[in-house]
Design a protein around this motif. Structure first.
Motif: not given
Length: 217
Positions: A107-113, A134-139, A182-187, A189-199
């Motif tokens: 549900v969180h991933i869906g809200a970000m998308r 929308a930017d605020d809502a995503l982050h 944003h798409d890269r960040l969400i992807d 997150c969806a992949d549970e790749d915290a290191d990439e999400a931080v990058r």
């Protein structure tokens, strides 16, 4: 009549603070403009006391500057101030992302998308207010799920300084960050790749810090 009670003073102060802050960020009260408590109190339908309290908070947060017995005015848009704020906010977002990723649900991933779709549409339409909401809502999804109150408070305190630059750049034809990032960040997150999400989060904020380098002196 138990449900009808006097409005708390703190709520009036917050109302004044939010209204004045938003007007400064939106450019409705321009950099360098002198603000007067009596005038703004009348416009807001409040007494002068909560407006003065709002002024004090806005001075502390860097949106107003005050010389006792002389003036209170909107601060100029200074590159160094924006860079400093962006560096702090970036660090807090990176912390929030690293904490949030293992806790995210579909549900969180869906809200970000959904937020990023709104963001991209607003950018195409040139609608700065909708884009920033929308930017605020995503982050905010990541900040909320991360659950670090200190990080959330720091982000809330310093983001308005940054928003002034974002609104200005958007008005000059900038893209107000990137739906692609944003798409890269969400992807990630969806992949549970915290290191990439931080990058990716660091990349988003690095781009903003670079924008600050071209603020007019």
């Amino acid at each position: 009549m138990e449900a009808i009670r006097p409005v708390r003073r703190t709520l009036l102060r917050d109302r004044a603070y939010e209204a004045i802050r938003d007007a400064i960020v939106a450019g409705e009260i321009e950099p360098g403009a002198v603000v007067r408590d009596a005038e703004l109190a009348e416009r807001l339908g409040l007494s002068r006391a909560p407006v003065r309290e709002a002024f004090s908070r806005l001075v502390d947060e860097g949106l107003l500057e005050s010389k006792p017995q002389s003036y209170t005015r909107v601060t100029p848009l200074v590159a160094a101030d924006v860079r400093d704020a962006a560096a702090v906010v970036a660090a807090m977002h990176e912390l929030a992302v690293r904490t949030a990723v293992p806790r995210l649900l579909p549900v969180h991933i869906g809200a970000m998308r959904d937020a990023n779709l709104r963001f991209a549409a607003a950018v195409r339409e040139g609608n700065v207010d909708s884009a920033l909401r929308a930017d605020d809502a995503l982050h905010d999804v990541l900040v909320h799920v991360g659950g670090n109150r200190a990080a959330a408070a720091t982000i809330a305190r310093y983001t308005p300084l940054i928003r002034r630059l974002e609104r200005r750049r958007f008005g000059e034809g900038g893209n107000c960050r990137s739906a692609g990032l944003h798409d890269r960040l969400i992807d990630a997150c969806a992949d549970e790749d915290a290191d990439e999400a931080v990058r990716v989060t660091a990349e988003i904020w690095r781009a903003l810090e670079e924008q600050a380098d071209v603020v007019d002196p």
